[in-house]
Design a protein around this motif. Sequence first.
Motif, PDB file in Angstrom:
ATOM      1  N   VAL A 217       0.839  -1.205   0.000  1.00 62.66           N
ATOM      2  CA  VAL A 217       0.000   0.000   0.000  1.00 62.66           C
ATOM      3  C   VAL A 217       0.875   1.257   0.000  1.00 62.66           C
ATOM      4  O   VAL A 217       0.536   2.267  -0.630  1.00 62.66           O
ATOM      5  N   ALA A 218       2.014   1.186   0.670  1.00 62.82           N
ATOM      6  CA  ALA A 218       2.873   2.363   0.818  1.00 62.82           C
ATOM      7  C   ALA A 218       3.323   2.947  -0.512  1.00 62.82           C
ATOM      8  O   ALA A 218       3.627   4.138  -0.610  1.00 62.82           O
ATOM      9  N   VAL A 219       3.368   2.113  -1.564  1.00 61.22           N
ATOM     10  CA  VAL A 219       3.867   2.618  -2.853  1.00 61.22           C
ATOM     11  C   VAL A 219       2.735   3.009  -3.804  1.00 61.22           C
ATOM     12  O   VAL A 219       2.988   3.368  -4.956  1.00 61.22           O
ATOM     13  N   THR A 220       1.497   2.967  -3.347  1.00 63.20           N
ATOM     14  CA  THR A 220       0.394   3.383  -4.217  1.00 63.20           C
ATOM     15  C   THR A 220       0.341   4.912  -4.285  1.00 63.20           C
ATOM     16  O   THR A 220       0.749   5.598  -3.336  1.00 63.20           O
ATOM     17  N   PRO A 221      -0.136   5.458  -5.397  1.00 62.24           N
ATOM     18  CA  PRO A 221      -0.251   6.918  -5.497  1.00 62.24           C
ATOM     19  C   PRO A 221      -1.068   7.487  -4.342  1.00 62.24           C
ATOM     20  O   PRO A 221      -0.711   8.529  -3.786  1.00 62.24           O
ATOM     21  N   ALA A 222      -2.125   6.805  -3.943  1.00 55.41           N
ATOM     22  CA  ALA A 222      -2.970   7.329  -2.866  1.00 55.41           C
ATOM     23  C   ALA A 222      -2.173   7.495  -1.584  1.00 55.41           C
ATOM     24  O   ALA A 222      -2.300   8.503  -0.880  1.00 55.41           O
ATOM     25  N   ALA A 223      -1.333   6.524  -1.279  1.00 51.69           N
ATOM     26  CA  ALA A 223      -0.551   6.606  -0.048  1.00 51.69           C
ATOM     27  C   ALA A 223       0.507   7.693  -0.170  1.00 51.69           C
ATOM     28  O   ALA A 223       0.774   8.432   0.779  1.00 51.69           O
ATOM     29  N   ARG A 224       1.099   7.842  -1.378  1.00 57.47           N
ATOM     30  CA  ARG A 224       2.153   8.835  -1.542  1.00 57.47           C
ATOM     31  C   ARG A 224       1.600  10.252  -1.492  1.00 57.47           C
ATOM     32  O   ARG A 224       2.256  11.161  -1.009  1.00 57.47           O
ATOM     33  N   GLU A 225       0.348  10.402  -1.942  1.00 55.50           N
ATOM     34  CA  GLU A 225      -0.279  11.731  -1.866  1.00 55.50           C
ATOM     35  C   GLU A 225      -0.471  12.194  -0.427  1.00 55.50           C
ATOM     36  O   GLU A 225      -0.411  13.367  -0.112  1.00 55.50           O
ATOM     37  N   ARG A 226      -0.665  11.220   0.453  1.00 56.55           N
ATOM     38  CA  ARG A 226      -0.924  11.530   1.855  1.00 56.55           C
ATOM     39  C   ARG A 226       0.308  12.077   2.572  1.00 56.55           C
ATOM     40  O   ARG A 226       0.217  12.716   3.587  1.00 56.55           O
ATOM     41  N   VAL A 227       1.485  11.739   2.043  1.00 58.75           N
ATOM     42  CA  VAL A 227       2.722  12.135   2.729  1.00 58.75           C
ATOM     43  C   VAL A 227       2.989  13.626   2.540  1.00 58.75           C
ATOM     44  O   VAL A 227       2.729  14.179   1.511  1.00 58.75           O
TER      45      VAL A 227
END
Length: 227
Positions: A217-227
């Motif tokens: 999950v950490a490498v999905t765009p959705a997760a990266r947007e959250r950072v």
Amino acid sequence: MTHESLALLRGRLVASVQASAGAPARDTHVIGALAESALLGGASGLRLNGPEDIRRVRPVTDAPIIGLHKVWNGVRNVITPERALAAGLAEAGADIIAVDATTEQLGTDFRLIGEIVAATGRPVMADVSTVAEGERAWAAGAAVVGTTLSGYTPHSPRQDDPDLDLVAALVAAGIPTIAEGRYQTPAQVRAAFDAGAFAVVVGGAITDPIALTRRFVAVTPAARERV
Ligand SMILES: CC(=O)N[C@H](C=O)[C@@H](O)[C@H](O)[C@H](O)COP(=O)(O)O
């Protein structure tokens, strides 16, 4: 003393099958199914927490079981801090008893290790975080030392990777060493054997579906947007 069960683990992989309180997998039958799956995958031994899980798995395998009994001390889980807990693990069918052999837990008096060997008739795997603890545990009668607690005590390095330096240092001191703690990839396991490890224990990377899912999950765009 000969340690037949320990000898069976030389050059082999041990799966640590544990789940934290509250996790969906914290169910003895789930633990049993995960343990059986790890054995089908070729694991040569198991590391299990608590008599209940050991009792569930013991009847289905002759593979060596390293038993531990975690006790929360307010900061972290301490591993089998009392003789009576070690006796409970042996009664349940553990072949090897894992014991917290850190300075913060035992100070400089590591006699608990010899007492547990005498009380249970089982070899002790001393879970340490530094070379000095490993040397002290070995002198106190541990049959093997594990790097399990490196990264979890104030006097050991915090890191995401396994502590391969500790494996190499313990091996250089002539101590049979089980590499354990944060092994995530086959390359890391190979590196531990290259450093002289007697055996390697892998836990979460085999048996924790929550941690495994997070890595993807950490490498999905959705997760990266959250950072
Ligand atoms: C620090 C501590 O309490 N370690 C415990 C020891 O039994 C387990 O929670 C770990 O899962 C086990 O050591 C395997 O390590 P990893 O899951 O990183 O492969």
